[in-house]
Scaffold this active site. Structure first.
Site, PDB file in Angstrom:
ATOM      1  N   ALA A  62      50.401  -5.664  27.234  1.00 16.11           N
ATOM      2  CA  ALA A  62      51.499  -5.011  28.115  1.00 16.11           C
ATOM      3  C   ALA A  62      51.501  -3.954  28.352  1.00 16.11           C
ATOM      4  CB  ALA A  62      52.842  -5.340  27.463  1.00 16.11           C
ATOM      5  N   PRO A  63      51.403  -3.139  29.550  1.00 19.31           N
ATOM      6  CA  PRO A  63      52.554  -4.194  30.981  1.00 19.31           C
ATOM      7  C   PRO A  63      51.403  -5.298  31.160  1.00 19.31           C
ATOM      8  CG  PRO A  63      51.722  -1.526  31.538  1.00 19.31           C
ATOM      9  CD  PRO A  63      51.107  -1.869  30.322  1.00 19.31           C
ATOM     10  N   GLY A  64      50.128  -4.854  31.115  1.00 21.88           N
ATOM     11  CA  GLY A  64      49.497  -6.176  31.580  1.00 21.88           C
ATOM     12  C   GLY A  64      48.610  -6.005  33.142  1.00 21.88           C
ATOM     13  N   CYS A 104      47.653  -6.293  22.516  1.00 21.35           N
ATOM     14  CA  CYS A 104      47.841  -5.003  23.381  1.00 21.35           C
ATOM     15  C   CYS A 104      47.747  -4.926  24.611  1.00 21.35           C
ATOM     16  CB  CYS A 104      47.330  -3.854  22.207  1.00 21.35           C
ATOM     17  SG  CYS A 104      47.100  -4.105  20.688  1.00 21.35           S
ATOM     18  N   CYS A 130      44.789   5.538  25.262  1.00 18.43           N
ATOM     19  CA  CYS A 130      44.746   6.445  26.095  1.00 18.43           C
ATOM     20  C   CYS A 130      44.939   7.133  25.504  1.00 18.43           C
ATOM     21  CB  CYS A 130      45.646   5.961  27.138  1.00 18.43           C
ATOM     22  SG  CYS A 130      47.160   5.696  26.522  1.00 18.43           S
ATOM     23  N   ASP A 172      51.756 -10.718  16.218  1.00 22.18           N
ATOM     24  CA  ASP A 172      51.080  -9.908  16.046  1.00 22.18           C
ATOM     25  C   ASP A 172      49.144  -9.937  16.845  1.00 22.18           C
ATOM     26  OD1 ASP A 172      49.771  -7.749  14.031  1.00 22.18           O
ATOM     27  OD2 ASP A 172      50.433  -8.556  12.396  1.00 22.18           O
TER      28      ASP A 172
END
Length: 422
Positions: free
Chosen positions: A242-244, A240, A354, A287
């Site tokens: 992104a955003p990196g 998971c 988060c 996935d």
């Protein structure tokens, strides 16, 4: 304000209509190209105006209610809300009121209400600021406030809400020496190594952006990768991704990183950021559950309610209602089990979200430890530089809240834990 200024405010009203009327997230609306006709500086200002209005919405409605006999149509109401927030925060009445009247004048369905908009905002300009300052800090919606009060208590909740209302500064993660970066951008070096600068600056104009010396990442979000503490040459999986931001941290540490996310557009941003910073990682659009292999270390930043990011994303409580929590919690459990199964013997996993909700943090780790007899929690790994030992929770994770570091500008709400496979 100029004609472009009026277009900026009109765009901000459109964003408010989409969030409050259609239940869309700002990122979704902006990502669809809604503001593409604006220049970059105007686009940033429109977004900032919408965010400020959402943050102060409760106060704006209280200021306005004495001047309205009935609630007007959504767009008119949002024009008034935007104008009220600007006026009560020191905006110049001439530009704010004139632009608001102009926006309504050009709305064929509501143009007859331009006189109302003018009269109400003139009254707000005369009386609103004093009333604004007396009003309580805006509260979270009940669907979210109730479980958080149960988790942390009313007093802590008020501190969290105060942090949300204050907004968020801009945090940077350095590719190299954070102390040197702090000097270059004239920022504040935080105890955990992030560099904090004031908001309102154009990110791409800051020193070192083009050179790829840093990337934007909240101080709380930078901690999971520091806790994972990868070594050069280790085989690491970033799930998971992104955003990196975490991908770049792992790559900068010299690890052999595979970053996985199922969102092609967000992964394109990861690719752009890696190119800008001169870092390398293998990117997989796919996935999480389809990934195989064995890894020395895995970072799983699981999909969650994102309730810990509300101080920078005040649209979240208006675009969501909590109905997705159950599905997200179930998905987190499945992802944790899959990630643990991909670890080499002795390997380590940092699970993080988060979120402010214990069901997406503390409870997940408690239940994972109950399911996996060969897995233990590593408390000592959490105590990287600048982490307060008081933030470590009973089950052995790290709970971060927006009211921590309040005098410095707070941090995002986050939960993270290190799990080791014996």
């Amino acid at each position: 304000m100029s004609k472009s200024g009026m277009q900026t405010r009109r765009s901000a009203v459109y964003l408010l209509d989409q969030v409050l009327g259609e239940g869309r997230l700002l990122s979704e609306v902006i990502g669809s190209g809604a503001l593409e006709r604006l220049e970059p500086a105007e686009r940033a200002r429109a977004q900032r105006l919408a965010v400020d209005t959402l943050r102060g919405l409760e106060r704006a409605d209280r200021v306005l209610q004495k001047h309205l006999k009935k609630v007007p149509a959504m767009t008119v109401q949002n024009v008034l809300r935007l104008g009220t927030v600007e006026l009560c925060q020191g905006g110049a009445a001439h530009g704010v009121v004139n632009d608001a009247v102009e926006i309504i004048s050009k709305n064929k369905h509501q143009s007859k209400l331009k006189g109302l908009v003018n009269a109400v905002l003139r009254k707000v300009d005369a009386e609103g600021q004093a009333e604004w300052d007396r009003l309580r800090i805006p509260r979270m919606p009940k669907w979210l406030r109730k479980p958080l009060v149960q988790a942390y208590g009313s007093e802590v909740m008020l501190g969290i809400e105060a942090a949300h209302f204050a907004g968020a500064p801009l945090d940077l993660t350095a590719k190299g020496d954070p102390e040197a970066l702090a000097k270059v951008v004239e920022g504040d070096l935080l105890p955990t190594g992030s560099v904090r600068v004031s908001v309102g600056q154009q990110v791409s104009a800051l020193s070192g952006y083009t050179e790829g010396d840093w990337w934007v990442q909240d101080a709380a979000a930078a901690l999971p990768a520091k806790i994972l503490d990868v070594k050069p040459g280790e085989k690491v999986l970033d799930l998971c991704a992104a955003p990196g931001g975490k991908t770049m941290q792992l790559a900068a540490a010299g690890a052999e990183v595979t970053a996985v996310d199922d969102n092609p557009s967000r992964m394109a941003r990861v690719e752009e950021n890696l190119k800008r910073t001169g870092l390398t990682a293998k990117l997989v659009v796919g996935d999480v559950m389809a990934q195989g292999g064995e890894y020395d270390a895995i970072l799983l930043d699981a999909p969650c309610s994102a309730t810990g990011t509300m101080r920078r994303h005040p649209d979240l409580p208006f675009a969501k209602d909590g109905s997705e929590f159950g599905d997200l919690i179930g998905l987190q459990e499945v992802f944790i089990d899959h990630a643990l199964g991909l670890l080499k013997p002795g390997g380590r996993l940092v699970f993080c979200t988060c979120s402010l909700l214990p069901d997406e943090g503390e409870v997940q780790v408690e239940e994972a430890l109950a399911r996996w007899s060969g897995v233990r929690v590593d408390r000592e790994a959490l105590l990287v530089g600048g982490v307060d030992p008081e933030w470590v929770t009973e089950e052995g994770g790290l709970r971060l809240r927006p009211d921590y570091w309040a005098a410095r500008g707070g941090m995002d709400g986050f939960y993270m834990a290190m799990l080791r496979r014996e």
